[in-house]
Write an enzyme that holds these catalytic residues in place. Sequence first.
Site, PDB file in Angstrom:
ATOM      1  N   ASP A 213       0.839  -1.201   0.000  1.00  0.00           N
ATOM      2  CA  ASP A 213       0.000   0.000   0.000  1.00  0.00           C
ATOM      3  C   ASP A 213       0.878   1.256   0.000  1.00  0.00           C
ATOM      4  O   ASP A 213       1.853   1.337   0.749  1.00  0.00           O
ATOM      5  CB  ASP A 213      -0.861  -0.034   1.272  1.00  0.00           C
ATOM      6  CG  ASP A 213      -1.910   1.056   1.317  1.00  0.00           C
ATOM      7  OD1 ASP A 213      -2.795   1.035   0.454  1.00  0.00           O
ATOM      8  OD2 ASP A 213      -1.844   1.913   2.214  1.00  0.00           O
ATOM      9  N   GLU A 278       1.475  -0.694  -5.033  1.00  0.00           N
ATOM     10  CA  GLU A 278       0.548   0.377  -5.394  1.00  0.00           C
ATOM     11  C   GLU A 278       1.393   1.638  -5.347  1.00  0.00           C
ATOM     12  O   GLU A 278       1.687   2.159  -4.277  1.00  0.00           O
ATOM     13  CB  GLU A 278      -0.610   0.483  -4.406  1.00  0.00           C
ATOM     14  CG  GLU A 278      -1.604   1.548  -4.831  1.00  0.00           C
ATOM     15  CD  GLU A 278      -2.145   2.415  -3.704  1.00  0.00           C
ATOM     16  OE1 GLU A 278      -3.142   3.099  -3.930  1.00  0.00           O
ATOM     17  OE2 GLU A 278      -1.570   2.444  -2.604  1.00  0.00           O
TER      18      GLU A 278
END
Length: 544
Positions: A213, A278
């Site tokens: 993330d 990401e």
Amino acid sequence: MASAPRTTSRTADDDWWRSAVVYQVYVRSFADANSDGVGDLQGIRQRLPYLRDLGVDALWLTPFYTSPQVDAGYDVADYRNVDPLFGDLTDFDEMITDAHALGLRIIVDMVPNHTSSAHPWFAAALAAGPGSPERERYLFAEGKGEQGELPPNDWESIFGGPAWTRVVDGQWYLHLFDPAQPDLNWRHPEVRAEFEDVLRFWLDRGVDGFRIDVAHGMIKAEGLPDVGFNSMTTGQRQSELLGKGRLPYFDQDEVHDIYRAWRPILDSYPGGRMAVAEAWAETPQRLARYIGPDELHQAFSFDFLDATWSADSFRKVIDTALAESTIVGAPTTWVLSNHDRQRHVTRYGDGEVGLRRARAAALLMFALPGCVYVYQGEELGLPEVLDLPDELRQDPAFRRTGESRDGCRVPIPWGGELPPYGFGPDGSELSWLPAPATWRSLSVAAQTAAPGSTLELYRTALRIRHEHPALAGLDAITWLETEPGVLAFRRTTGDAEVTCVVNISGADVTVRGYGRPLVASADLTERGDGHVLPVDAAAWFERR
Ligand code: GLC
């Protein structure tokens, strides 16, 4: 639970992620086994056979760790435990054991940029006060202005408003997202050691990979320099630069040191453990720097998701992505939807038109070489739920910006006549967000074995993608000459050949010379020696 051996030799299977189909499970909205209205690990476990039958290779599970759930679990208070909302570690072990037995791999989300404000480290930092070693693990700073009453710089939270919050003793702390998500100081050795240990914790439990993330965010420019503008000064939000421009809090060169330390940890486990970033970077070249044999295996390419419904737009992003993947020696990732973005049925026009296009886009995506990410519910053709009542919306960004990601997070309809359509066990009426009445006909049960349903289209396409020699590999695509607005490309392996044709021209077209139809997103009709491919439809043809 046995610990994995630490020595390994590489096998072809270690490269599974290069052409895998990964299904994103948004845990709180997938399947609810304990009737509390929130999806959980046992719910996933019960639905594993569905996912195997769908034809995916791996699941990516969004965060299920201990968390106050301010940002739906992306605010982690304990990285080594399961939130009671979703189950416990035994449930996790049972789920992953069953998944592996069915041939499904498990990727978990890792959230290293920030912790929850309920994390013991942050509680200790608040208690210990300014100048303490406890504060060093986060990014605390003195404010500007005579009394320190202004934030230390002009940085803006991605969720809107200043990226700084002041605590009672007068210092400020940085949070690029919600105030309940304080950013960690990744120049601190304890932070690095902690996450290396957390990776091992989950690798030892058998996970096959990590989705990282905010992988571009962990290092902030020295001295925390101003950006130079924000919504307050010029009206332009800094987040508009994501993927387009430089920001002092994203994509700093030093972030790569972190991944160079992580990669040997992944490689020390057998079975091809992988990581996907990401990450948002200014240019595709800078994004490519996250990928490689000494860093991460993949980075999501969001350009495909951002492409508008036009042949030119798709062709451009596909060509760029494939060219980049050649440079970095790693296959592209293809994504149409995820838990942060409006569902593509709605992006492409909503209603019937949106659904037709979404089905065509799925055939386009599955025909491309590389790794495909499917977001739960897209196989059902679910649209964004646009009319959720404001008081039910839970996205923390909603209160700050008026924008909310809840509409793509509505629980999956599994079957039955009434909402929440089998999300929980029989008779369970709870779901943390309500499903619209129109979803009765979109449920898994309603679409299973229904000719022409989106679910059956996905099943068929994924089976062919796995089985057909022309599609299963990573061989390049060859664009074919077509009329304007029509995309056609060929994949060839040995004698096997598949052609994918997508009609974005605005009118029906007749296609010929590509061989026998394998699958189509809308009914094809024969015309002379060819087939009519309706507007906003795609089809695969084969020749062997
Ligand atoms: C990522 C997640 C998003 C989350 C944010 C903060 O962008 O995909 O859902 O809100 O990080 O962790």
